[in-house]
Structure formats: C-alpha cells, structure tokens
Write an enzyme that holds these catalytic residues in place. Structure first.
Site, PDB file in Angstrom:
ATOM      1  N   TRP A 110       0.834  -1.207   0.000  1.00  0.00           N
ATOM      2  CA  TRP A 110       0.000   0.000   0.000  1.00  0.00           C
ATOM      3  C   TRP A 110       0.869   1.258   0.000  1.00  0.00           C
ATOM      4  O   TRP A 110       0.491   2.289  -0.560  1.00  0.00           O
ATOM      5  CB  TRP A 110      -0.940   0.012   1.211  1.00  0.00           C
ATOM      6  CG  TRP A 110      -1.501   1.376   1.498  1.00  0.00           C
ATOM      7  CD1 TRP A 110      -1.174   2.197   2.536  1.00  0.00           C
ATOM      8  CD2 TRP A 110      -2.462   2.102   0.701  1.00  0.00           C
ATOM      9  NE1 TRP A 110      -1.868   3.377   2.455  1.00  0.00           N
ATOM     10  CE2 TRP A 110      -2.666   3.344   1.339  1.00  0.00           C
ATOM     11  CE3 TRP A 110      -3.147   1.816  -0.472  1.00  0.00           C
ATOM     12  CZ2 TRP A 110      -3.547   4.306   0.836  1.00  0.00           C
ATOM     13  CZ3 TRP A 110      -4.025   2.773  -0.979  1.00  0.00           C
ATOM     14  CH2 TRP A 110      -4.220   3.995  -0.331  1.00  0.00           C
ATOM     15  N   ASP A 267       5.117 -13.116  -5.290  1.00  0.00           N
ATOM     16  CA  ASP A 267       4.284 -12.277  -4.433  1.00  0.00           C
ATOM     17  C   ASP A 267       2.821 -12.681  -4.637  1.00  0.00           C
ATOM     18  O   ASP A 267       2.280 -12.554  -5.737  1.00  0.00           O
ATOM     19  CB  ASP A 267       4.489 -10.803  -4.799  1.00  0.00           C
ATOM     20  CG  ASP A 267       3.813  -9.844  -3.826  1.00  0.00           C
ATOM     21  OD1 ASP A 267       2.808 -10.231  -3.213  1.00  0.00           O
ATOM     22  OD2 ASP A 267       4.284  -8.695  -3.721  1.00  0.00           O
ATOM     23  N   HIS A 295       6.009 -11.471  -0.933  1.00  0.00           N
ATOM     24  CA  HIS A 295       5.579 -10.076  -0.759  1.00  0.00           C
ATOM     25  C   HIS A 295       6.400  -9.312   0.271  1.00  0.00           C
ATOM     26  O   HIS A 295       6.602  -8.113   0.134  1.00  0.00           O
ATOM     27  CB  HIS A 295       4.105 -10.062  -0.345  1.00  0.00           C
ATOM     28  CG  HIS A 295       3.526  -8.691  -0.215  1.00  0.00           C
ATOM     29  ND1 HIS A 295       3.355  -7.838  -1.291  1.00  0.00           N
ATOM     30  CD2 HIS A 295       3.069  -8.005   0.874  1.00  0.00           C
ATOM     31  CE1 HIS A 295       2.821  -6.707  -0.885  1.00  0.00           C
ATOM     32  NE2 HIS A 295       2.649  -6.773   0.421  1.00  0.00           N
TER      33      HIS A 295
END
Length: 321
Positions: A110, A267, A295
């Site tokens: 994010w 990921d 990730h």
C-alpha cells in the site's frame, strides 16, 4: 548487502492534521541529509523500527510516520476522515511542516500506492521513487487478493477457507469486503476480534515465500492486527477512494522521475503483473523481479534489492548536485 545498523530517531512528535487526526512523526539519520519519506503498507500496518535500516543514516534524513488510524497516531482505528486523498494531503502537510523542498519517496505494498498518488499530485517536489510490492488499486488487484477465483485463493485454498469462516453466513449477495466491514463496524466485540484475527492471518500466511515461524507468532501485535484489518477492509470496500486504473492513467505526470520498482516473483498479496504494467508505462523506470521472494520486504533477496536501491538513489542525487 544487508540492512544498515539499527538506529533511534533524533526527533519524534505528534503532528496535527485535518479532521481531528494526529500523526506520529519521527526523523532519523542525518538532519542535513537527503530527505527520504518511508510510506508503510496496509493500509493500517504502521511503522516499526526496522524500516530505518533500509537507509544509510550518514547520508539520508529518514522520515517515517504512522498514517491515520494506526500505530501511535490518533484516534486509533478511526475510519472517519480516512481516505487516500486525505493521506496524500497529510504527506504534503508533513513536507511543508519539515520545510522540505524535494524528497525521495520509499513505499512498499500500500505504501507504493500512496507514493504513486503523492507523486502524481506533486511530481515537481519528488526526487525519485523506490517502490516495492506494487499495488495499483484496480478491481483486478482486489480480486486477486480477496476473491475465490483470485490468485491468492487458488494458491492457498486451505488458508482461504479459514479466511472465509467468520463471514460464511453473510456472503450471499455481499462482497467479502462488505461482509467483513459489517462485522468490523458492529458492536459484537467477540465476533469482531475473531474476524480481525482471520483477516490478519490471511495476509500473514501468504506474505512470504517461506514461512518458518510458528503460526502463533504470526500475530505478535494485536494492536497492529486491529488497525491493519480495519483499515485494509475500509480501503478495499471503497476501492481506495480512487477511480479505476487511476494510477496507470496518470503515469505521464511522473514519466521523467527515476523510479526503481522491486517485486517478488512469487508475491501472492500483490501480483507481479502490477509491477510489470507500471514499468511498461514508465520509460524512466527500472524493474527488478526478485527470484525466490514473495511479498514481504523482510525476505533476504528483497532486503538486498531495497538497500541497493537506496544506495543507487544516493549516487543519483550526488550526480544531480
């Protein structure tokens, strides 16, 4: 190339922004160094001490903060006045508060989304971007992460089944994000905490290519689990408060910035296609797809790539000066 040594901030403060929110803000490293802003993931993950170790403290002025509603920021867990647009304005307010003309943005997951949104808003104030685990906030990205036919569910069906357990009775006619959101905003504290644990565990279980820790250690911090689950669900439910394909539609605004993109080949939280599509849209970008990595920024090869990227950015800045 491993992490730089652990270091403590030379200044911490609570910074007032709009709508009654206060952000925890800290600075580490060289006060006269190249300003670099760390943007954490989630939304809702908050910062931890290890992020400072991606940067050479002799040459960087390292800036980190807890975004609205998480970490040490107040009010904790608040979903009110918590949107992408307001987070962008918070970043710009921090830049003004610290009297920084131009800075580097460093964001993962994010945090990569937020870094791109900030750069698109004010590219003239950005030296360059270092981005990891790209999340472009498109419908296909939400589906990959949450839907039964998405990549994550197909790769981890047993974990996905555990993820669905708190909401199975609500799924008829409702999206997964909506069903979880109803629980998270209810007054049933027992059900809410069970749902928070399930949401947090889903991401924790699929974040690394190799998980070698006891499952009981996947939620070491209940405080962090609460804010991450609440805010991540809140943002996904509202499509991150941005139009579909907003980032790729606006890459022309950042086409001249040096952008280093780092993404794990395996990921499962954020698909590698996102990093590739972003790179294809930006001629001035560099893409490193990290083999044997998922990730998490904490995986060995990803950590090396991130530290290498911050060193490369230092060289770029010196060449420009």
């Amino acid at each position: 190339m491993q992490l730089f040594p652990a270091i403590s901030p030379y200044k911490t403060e609570m910074f007032d922004v709009s709508d009654g929110h206060q952000l925890y803000l800290e600075q580490t490293g060289n006060p006269d160094g190249i300003p670099i802003l760390f943007l954490h993931g989630g939304p809702g993950a908050g910062i931890s001490a290890t992020y400072r170790q991606f940067f050479d403290p002799e040459h960087y002025r390292i800036i980190g903060f807890d975004q609205r509603g998480c970490g040490k920021s107040l009010p904790f867990g608040s979903l009110e006045h918590n949107t992408s647009q307001l987070l962008v304005q918070d970043v710009l307010a921090i830049q003004s508060h610290l009297k920084i003309g131009k800075w580097v943005l460093f964001g993962g997951s994010w945090g990569s989304t937020l870094a791109l949104l900030v750069a698109i808003e004010q590219p003239q104030n950005i030296i360059g971007l270092i981005l990891r685990g790209i999340f472009l906030a498109r419908e296909e990205d939400y589906s990959w992460y949450l839907d039964k036919k998405g990549g994550a569910a197909q790769l981890f069906p047993e974990f996905y089944n555990e993820f669905l357990k708190p909401i199975k009775s609500q799924l008829t006619g409702q999206s997964i994000a909506d069903a979880y959101y109803d629980i998270f905003t209810s007054n049933n504290e027992v059900r809410k905490m069970a749902a928070i644990k399930a949401w947090f565990l889903w991401e924790a279980r699929i974040s690394r290519l190799h998980i070698q820790i006891n499952e009981e250690q996947l939620i070491p911090d209940v405080h962090r689990a609460i804010s991450l689950a609440l805010l991540e669900c809140h943002y996904i439910k509202h499509q991150c408060f941005i139009p579909e394909n907003h980032i790729l539609n606006n890459t022309v605004k950042i086409k001249d910035l040096p952008i280093n993109i780092i993404h794990g080949r395996y990921d499962t939280v954020c698909k590698v296609e996102s990093a590739y599509s972003l790179h294809q849209a930006l001629d001035n970008s560099k893409l490193s797809i990290i083999p044997e990595a998922g990730h998490s920024a904490g995986e060995k090869n990803t950590t090396k790539a991130l530290c290498r990227a911050t060193r490369d950015m230092l060289k770029f800045c010196k060449e420009q000066s």
